[in-house]
Scaffold this motif. Structure first.
Motif, PDB file in Angstrom:
ATOM      1  N   ASN A   1      45.975  46.737  49.985  1.00  0.00           N
ATOM      2  CA  ASN A   1      46.737  47.883  50.474  1.00  0.00           C
ATOM      3  C   ASN A   1      48.207  47.465  50.572  1.00  0.00           C
ATOM      4  O   ASN A   1      48.771  47.364  51.666  1.00  0.00           O
ATOM      5  CB  ASN A   1      46.215  48.334  51.839  1.00  0.00           C
TER       6      ASN A   1
ATOM      7  N   ALA B   1      52.173  46.861  50.764  1.00  0.00           N
ATOM      8  CA  ALA B   1      53.225  47.603  51.453  1.00  0.00           C
ATOM      9  C   ALA B   1      54.580  47.006  51.085  1.00  0.00           C
ATOM     10  O   ALA B   1      54.795  45.798  51.200  1.00  0.00           O
ATOM     11  CB  ALA B   1      53.023  47.538  52.960  1.00  0.00           C
TER      12      ALA B   1
ATOM     13  N   TYR C   1      58.266  49.607  56.139  1.00  0.00           N
ATOM     14  CA  TYR C   1      56.926  49.621  55.560  1.00  0.00           C
ATOM     15  C   TYR C   1      56.776  50.885  54.725  1.00  0.00           C
ATOM     16  O   TYR C   1      56.893  51.995  55.251  1.00  0.00           O
ATOM     17  CB  TYR C   1      55.847  49.602  56.644  1.00  0.00           C
TER      18      TYR C   1
ATOM     19  N   TRP D   1      54.168  52.516  51.631  1.00  0.00           N
ATOM     20  CA  TRP D   1      52.932  52.312  50.878  1.00  0.00           C
ATOM     21  C   TRP D   1      52.921  53.049  49.540  1.00  0.00           C
ATOM     22  O   TRP D   1      51.966  52.972  48.803  1.00  0.00           O
ATOM     23  CB  TRP D   1      51.737  52.740  51.721  1.00  0.00           C
ATOM     24  N   ASN D   2      53.980  53.750  49.242  1.00  0.00           N
ATOM     25  CA  ASN D   2      54.153  54.312  47.898  1.00  0.00           C
ATOM     26  C   ASN D   2      55.465  53.756  47.332  1.00  0.00           C
ATOM     27  O   ASN D   2      56.140  52.967  47.987  1.00  0.00           O
ATOM     28  CB  ASN D   2      54.174  55.852  47.928  1.00  0.00           C
TER      29      ASN D   2
ATOM     30  N   LYS E   1      43.243  46.256  53.239  1.00  0.00           N
ATOM     31  CA  LYS E   1      42.837  47.434  54.006  1.00  0.00           C
ATOM     32  C   LYS E   1      42.234  47.068  55.354  1.00  0.00           C
ATOM     33  O   LYS E   1      42.366  47.819  56.327  1.00  0.00           O
ATOM     34  CB  LYS E   1      41.866  48.278  53.186  1.00  0.00           C
TER      35      LYS E   1
END
Length: 352
Positions: free
Chosen positions: A208, A210, A248, A250-251, A291
């Motif tokens: 996941n 970041a 942060y 995440w995309n 995750k």
């Protein structure tokens, strides 16, 4: 054909500390590292902190890993004749009365005396702290780029390093060995950080990632030696330099700095910082977070001599020394890995 016990792919925090511990154990190691690509290790803040978050959560395995990495890093500094380990501790000024009451309730409710002490109001003139705050011991930061470069030089001196981009198609795996170009070894370990997403052997693991950005600032009138953390953090680097962070995202997982992140960090910092500063640099990296917020260690479900050491996320400097040692004993002595870190927990996600 050159023969080794281990080939390690990647020389970030994971690959560096695992390679070092294997060499110290007398094993023949070859570290393959692509120096042409950006890495999160090159821009990492390197903070270690036993108590984190809005609920003062104790870092996973803190009572075990913090004494371990302190001894490890101090020993490594002596061997490499470098100074990258900075135990500066951490100050969290209360943002408001509600947070002050919340933190005081948590310190009473949980046994945090080993790591937390209360700070009276107005201890520092450079930041807003009229309500006081919490002082966390056993915290600090590691100069990750300096440590990695020191270990790279050690690997080079030991003839255990080669700068090149790994070609997965050139890897031949048999039951008894792995062969990569003119290298053969008993085992290969992938320590590629974010780039594991491109690894055909381990891209099925539930990363996941970041993106995070930090700023470097010049502050001539700032004399605080501790890390300060209130929504964003300030790390004193010395020579009037500080690092601010971090964001942060995440995309938009790329290595480009953005004006939006610069604005986010400076706006949050300006809420408590009372000293003027000048931003001189901005850096971006992609953290190999997972995750379930636990690292990925262990062997591939279909290839018994192919391994991974990854997923250290935001706590790489805290976790890497201990889990490099755990992986060494797993590789050499078949010692069981912690179930929370062993990739066996995700074998069901793998398909041939």
């Amino acid at each position: 054909m050159q023969s080794f016990d281990y080939i390690i792919v990647g020389q970030g925090i994971a690959g560096s500390l695992l390679g070092y511990q294997l060499i110290k154990a007398g094993r023949r190691v070859m570290v393959l590292n692509d120096e042409s690509i950006p890495t999160s290790s090159a821009v990492a803040g390197g903070i270690f902190n036993p108590i984190t978050g809005k609920n003062l959560d104790k870092t996973w395995l803190a009572d075990t890993i913090f004494p371990y990495f302190k001894t490890f890093y101090l020993s490594l500094e002596k061997e490499t004749h470098s100074h990258f380990y900075h135990e500066t501790n951490l100050f969290r000024p209360y943002a408001n009365e509600q947070q002050r009451k919340h933190f005081l309730r948590l310190t009473d409710e949980f046994d945090l005396d080993k790591y937390i002490s209360l700070v009276k109001p107005d201890r520092y003139s450079e930041i807003e702290n009229h309500l006081g705050g919490l002082y966390t011991t056993s915290a600090g930061w590691v100069d990750v780029p300096l440590m990695i470069e020191s270990l790279r030089q050690l690997f080079i001196q030991s003839e255990a390093y080669k700068a090149e981009r790994f070609d997965y198609k050139a890897l031949d795996i048999s039951d008894t060995q792995v062969v990569y170009k003119n290298f053969q070894a008993s085992k290969i370990i992938f320590c590629e950080g974010y780039y594991a997403s491109q690894n055909p052997y381990f891209n099925w693991l539930p990363f996941n990632p970041a993106k995070g950005e930090t700023l470097i600032a010049t502050m001539p009138d700032y004399s605080i030696t501790e890390i300060v953390n209130q929504g964003t953090w300030i790390i004193p680097l010395g020579s009037e330099q500080c690092r601010f962070g971090s964001t942060y995202v995440w995309n938009s997982l790329d290595w480009q700095t953005t004006p939006e992140s610069k604005e986010t960090i400076t706006e949050k910092t300006d809420k408590f910082l009372k000293t003027s500063y000048t931003i001189t640099h901005q850096q971006a990296g992609i953290r190999p977070t997972t995750k379930d917020r636990r690292p990925f260690l262990g062997n591939h479900p279909a290839y018994s001599n192919v391994f991974v050491f990854n997923g250290l996320g935001t706590k790489g400097v805290s976790l890497a020394p201990y889990f490099a040692s755990e992986l060494l004993f797993f590789l050499e002595n078949d010692k069981d890995l912690l179930p929370e870190s062993n990739i066996r927990r995700f074998y069901s996600l793998y398909s041939l």
